[in-house]
Design an enzyme around this catalytic site. Structure first.
Site, PDB file in Angstrom:
ATOM      1  N   ARG A  27       0.780  -1.250   0.000  1.00 18.74           N
ATOM      2  CA  ARG A  27       0.000   0.000   0.000  1.00 18.74           C
ATOM      3  C   ARG A  27       0.806   1.290   0.000  1.00 18.74           C
ATOM      4  O   ARG A  27       0.243   2.347  -0.249  1.00 18.74           O
ATOM      5  CB  ARG A  27      -0.973  -0.015   1.181  1.00 18.74           C
ATOM      6  N   ASP A  73      -0.870 -14.152  -0.028  1.00 20.26           N
ATOM      7  CA  ASP A  73      -0.924 -14.018   1.432  1.00 20.26           C
ATOM      8  C   ASP A  73      -0.743 -15.403   2.033  1.00 20.26           C
ATOM      9  O   ASP A  73      -1.099 -16.409   1.405  1.00 20.26           O
ATOM     10  CB  ASP A  73      -2.263 -13.425   1.870  1.00 20.26           C
TER      11      ASP A  73
HETATM   12  O1  CP3 Z   1       5.293  -8.000  -0.558  1.00 19.05           O
HETATM   13  C1  CP3 Z   1       5.193  -9.056   0.097  1.00 19.05           C
HETATM   14  O2  CP3 Z   1       5.792  -9.245   1.162  1.00 19.05           O
HETATM   15  C2  CP3 Z   1       4.382 -10.193  -0.520  1.00 19.05           C
HETATM   16  C3  CP3 Z   1       3.018 -10.264  -0.163  1.00 19.05           C
HETATM   17  C4  CP3 Z   1       2.595 -10.654   1.253  1.00 19.05           C
HETATM   18  C5  CP3 Z   1       1.385 -10.197   1.802  1.00 19.05           C
HETATM   19  N1  CP3 Z   1       1.179 -10.844   2.988  1.00 19.05           N
HETATM   20  C6  CP3 Z   1       0.494  -9.232   1.175  1.00 19.05           C
HETATM   21  C7  CP3 Z   1      -0.518  -8.551   1.989  1.00 19.05           C
HETATM   22  C8  CP3 Z   1       3.165 -11.530   2.182  1.00 19.05           C
HETATM   23  C9  CP3 Z   1       4.487 -12.250   2.125  1.00 19.05           C
HETATM   24  C10 CP3 Z   1       2.249 -11.656   3.270  1.00 19.05           C
HETATM   25  C11 CP3 Z   1       2.468 -12.547   4.406  1.00 19.05           C
HETATM   26  C12 CP3 Z   1       1.600 -12.425   5.587  1.00 19.05           C
HETATM   27  N2  CP3 Z   1       0.253 -12.222   5.642  1.00 19.05           N
HETATM   28  C13 CP3 Z   1       2.059 -12.603   6.910  1.00 19.05           C
HETATM   29  C14 CP3 Z   1       3.476 -12.945   7.295  1.00 19.05           C
HETATM   30  C15 CP3 Z   1       4.376 -11.768   7.224  1.00 19.05           C
HETATM   31  C16 CP3 Z   1       4.145 -10.752   8.292  1.00 19.05           C
HETATM   32  O3  CP3 Z   1       3.731  -9.632   7.926  1.00 19.05           O
HETATM   33  O4  CP3 Z   1       4.417 -11.063   9.442  1.00 19.05           O
HETATM   34  C17 CP3 Z   1       0.960 -12.459   7.769  1.00 19.05           C
HETATM   35  C18 CP3 Z   1       0.970 -12.555   9.267  1.00 19.05           C
HETATM   36  C19 CP3 Z   1      -0.198 -12.229   6.939  1.00 19.05           C
HETATM   37  C20 CP3 Z   1      -1.605 -12.069   7.376  1.00 19.05           C
HETATM   38  C21 CP3 Z   1      -2.155 -10.767   6.963  1.00 19.05           C
HETATM   39  N3  CP3 Z   1      -2.417 -10.395   5.658  1.00 19.05           N
HETATM   40  C22 CP3 Z   1      -2.515  -9.699   7.812  1.00 19.05           C
HETATM   41  C23 CP3 Z   1      -2.367  -9.683   9.311  1.00 19.05           C
HETATM   42  C24 CP3 Z   1      -3.028  -8.681   6.980  1.00 19.05           C
HETATM   43  C25 CP3 Z   1      -3.667  -7.383   7.395  1.00 19.05           C
HETATM   44  C26 CP3 Z   1      -2.689  -6.428   7.950  1.00 19.05           C
HETATM   45  C27 CP3 Z   1      -2.418  -5.346   6.961  1.00 19.05           C
HETATM   46  O5  CP3 Z   1      -1.237  -5.003   6.775  1.00 19.05           O
HETATM   47  O6  CP3 Z   1      -3.387  -4.838   6.405  1.00 19.05           O
HETATM   48  C28 CP3 Z   1      -2.908  -9.114   5.638  1.00 19.05           C
HETATM   49  C29 CP3 Z   1      -3.259  -8.366   4.424  1.00 19.05           C
HETATM   50  C30 CP3 Z   1      -2.193  -8.144   3.409  1.00 19.05           C
HETATM   51  N4  CP3 Z   1      -1.323  -9.099   2.956  1.00 19.05           N
HETATM   52  C31 CP3 Z   1      -1.962  -6.942   2.676  1.00 19.05           C
HETATM   53  C32 CP3 Z   1      -0.919  -7.200   1.786  1.00 19.05           C
HETATM   54  C33 CP3 Z   1      -0.344  -6.259   0.752  1.00 19.05           C
HETATM   55  C34 CP3 Z   1      -2.774  -5.673   2.803  1.00 19.05           C
HETATM   56  C35 CP3 Z   1      -4.047  -5.865   2.042  1.00 19.05           C
HETATM   57  C36 CP3 Z   1      -4.498  -4.673   1.258  1.00 19.05           C
HETATM   58  O7  CP3 Z   1      -3.976  -4.382   0.173  1.00 19.05           O
HETATM   59  O8  CP3 Z   1      -5.429  -4.047   1.753  1.00 19.05           O
END
Ligand code: CP3
Length: 345
Positions: A27, A73
């Site tokens: 984002r 994700d």
């Molecule tokens: O660029 C990258 O790293 C690749 C894409 C990626 C995403 N999630 C995209 C994402 C990766 C590797 C993840 C892994 C992920 N997802 C983890 C492990 C890494 C970490 O951050 O500890 C976890 C715990 C998740 C679970 C998850 N997904 C959460 C808790 C959330 C919401 C929190 C937030 O930041 O909004 C997501 C959503 C998410 N995954 C987004 C992205 C780009 C945001 C969604 C959006 O565009 O609105």
């Protein structure tokens, strides 16, 4: 052409220390927000290989990182095992049907059958293999069984993990059954990612630090070791990065170091400590505190300090956790440029 990032993961000498950022496709990039808007919700973007490929490549072109991480994700795995997943704006991921009984565990799809449902991930990787510049590496990933289980049991993110921990101490057999089932799916999932073009795979154990030190081996580490053994036996040339967030300070792995190549150091662990404890076992990845990205000066100071500690040996630059959505793009570029500048030989 050899990829600097892959060479560095394998501990080889490289002309500079490669860098990437966790959550680098996200984002903080206006270009991402544009594609995200067109796709509708977040999961639809994950399900659309063309768009997922496009956003995966964005940080390569825009901020100049050395590796692209698959856009997806970790929670698509329990989703395809049969749990209904939603991403609620402002709240994050939600499973409305969390697992609490043996019958519910038994009803989940297992192993290859669940992994076969993740076709959109494999399609995205295949497209990326064609689109990505040859010198850039492609990182596939999965959540660790423990981290995935926390969402499957709690139904959403949690500060206390009380439902998981109640299961850990009062019904460990059920928790192990969940972990074993997820482990089997993840083995096939990573294997299929590699077959589809991933050059490297990372295992995210983001909620490792929720487990007390004496129980970490039993409930998380041993499953990660099992996954790595499986992958390494089939693909010895594919580096495996393991990121157990928040545990590198106490980790002793019960004497089992595991078949990983790279250890992702979180930002709460001094790099010098990680180097002393783990540096001869693994290449170390990390570990700038992501909030330093709000200031170019704070970023430069940290990059220089990490370089001084690691001396460009057995090291990959990264953040110690994901980049936040309100970081200015030019500061992210600055981080990448500084990592390259200080490490150029
Ligand atoms: O660029 C990258 O790293 C690749 C894409 C990626 C995403 N999630 C995209 C994402 C990766 C590797 C993840 C892994 C992920 N997802 C983890 C492990 C890494 C970490 O951050 O500890 C976890 C715990 C998740 C679970 C998850 N997904 C959460 C808790 C959330 C919401 C929190 C937030 O930041 O909004 C997501 C959503 C998410 N995954 C987004 C992205 C780009 C945001 C969604 C959006 O565009 O609105």
């Amino acid at each position: 052409m050899s990829k600097i990032f892959v060479d560095a993961c394998l501990g080889k000498e490289t002309p500079y220390t490669p860098v990437w950022m966790m959550r680098q496709a996200g984002r903080y990039l206006p270009e991402y927000m544009e594609v995200r808007k067109k796709a509708g919700d977040f999961l639809s973007l994950c399900h659309d290989p063309k768009k997922a490929c496009e956003v995966t490549i964005q940080p390569i072109d825009i901020v100049g990182v050395d590796a692209a991480i698959l856009f997806s994700d970790i929670l698509v795995v329990p989703n395809e095992m049969g749990m209904h997943l939603e991403f609620i704006k402002g709240e994050g991921p939600i499973f409305r049907d969390p697992i609490s009984t043996q019958e519910e565990v038994d009803a989940l799809l297992s192993g290859e059958e669940a992994a076969n449902k993740l076709t959109y991930v494999y399609e995205t990787l295949k497209l990326l293999k064609q689109e990505l510049p040859e010198d850039k590496a492609l990182i596939g990933f999965t959540g660790a069984p423990w981290t995935l289980a926390t969402y499957m049991i709690e139904g959403k993110g949690t500060k206390t993990y009380n439902i998981c921990k109640k299961m850990m101490y009062s019904n460990p057999t059920l928790l192990h059954d969940i972990l074993k089932k997820v482990t089997e799916v993840v083995k096939y999932y990573l294997e299929k990612q590699i077959e589809s073009g991933a050059d490297v795979v990372q295992i995210f154990d983001s909620w490792a630090a929720a487990i007390e030190p004496g129980k970490y081996d039993e409930f998380s580490w041993k499953y990660m070791v099992e996954i790595a053994d499986y992958i390494k036996a089939k693909y010895p040339h594919i580096p495996i990065i393991m990121f157990p967030k928040g545990v590198s300070a106490f980790i002793n792995m019960g004497g089992v170091y595991g078949n990983f190549d790279v250890f992702g150091v979180d930002w709460g662990t001094p790099m010098a400590m990680a180097k002393e404890k783990l540096g001869d076992k693994y290449v170390l990845q990390g570990n700038m505190e992501p909030c330093r990205l709000y200031s170019k000066e704070a970023t430069t100071m940290c990059v220089e300090k990490i370089q001084e500690t690691m001396q460009g040996k057995r090291h990959i630059f990264n953040l110690g956790h994901g980049i936040l959505p309100d970081v200015p793009v030019e500061n992210a570029k600055h981080f990448v440029n500084e990592c390259h500048r200080v490490s150029k030989k």
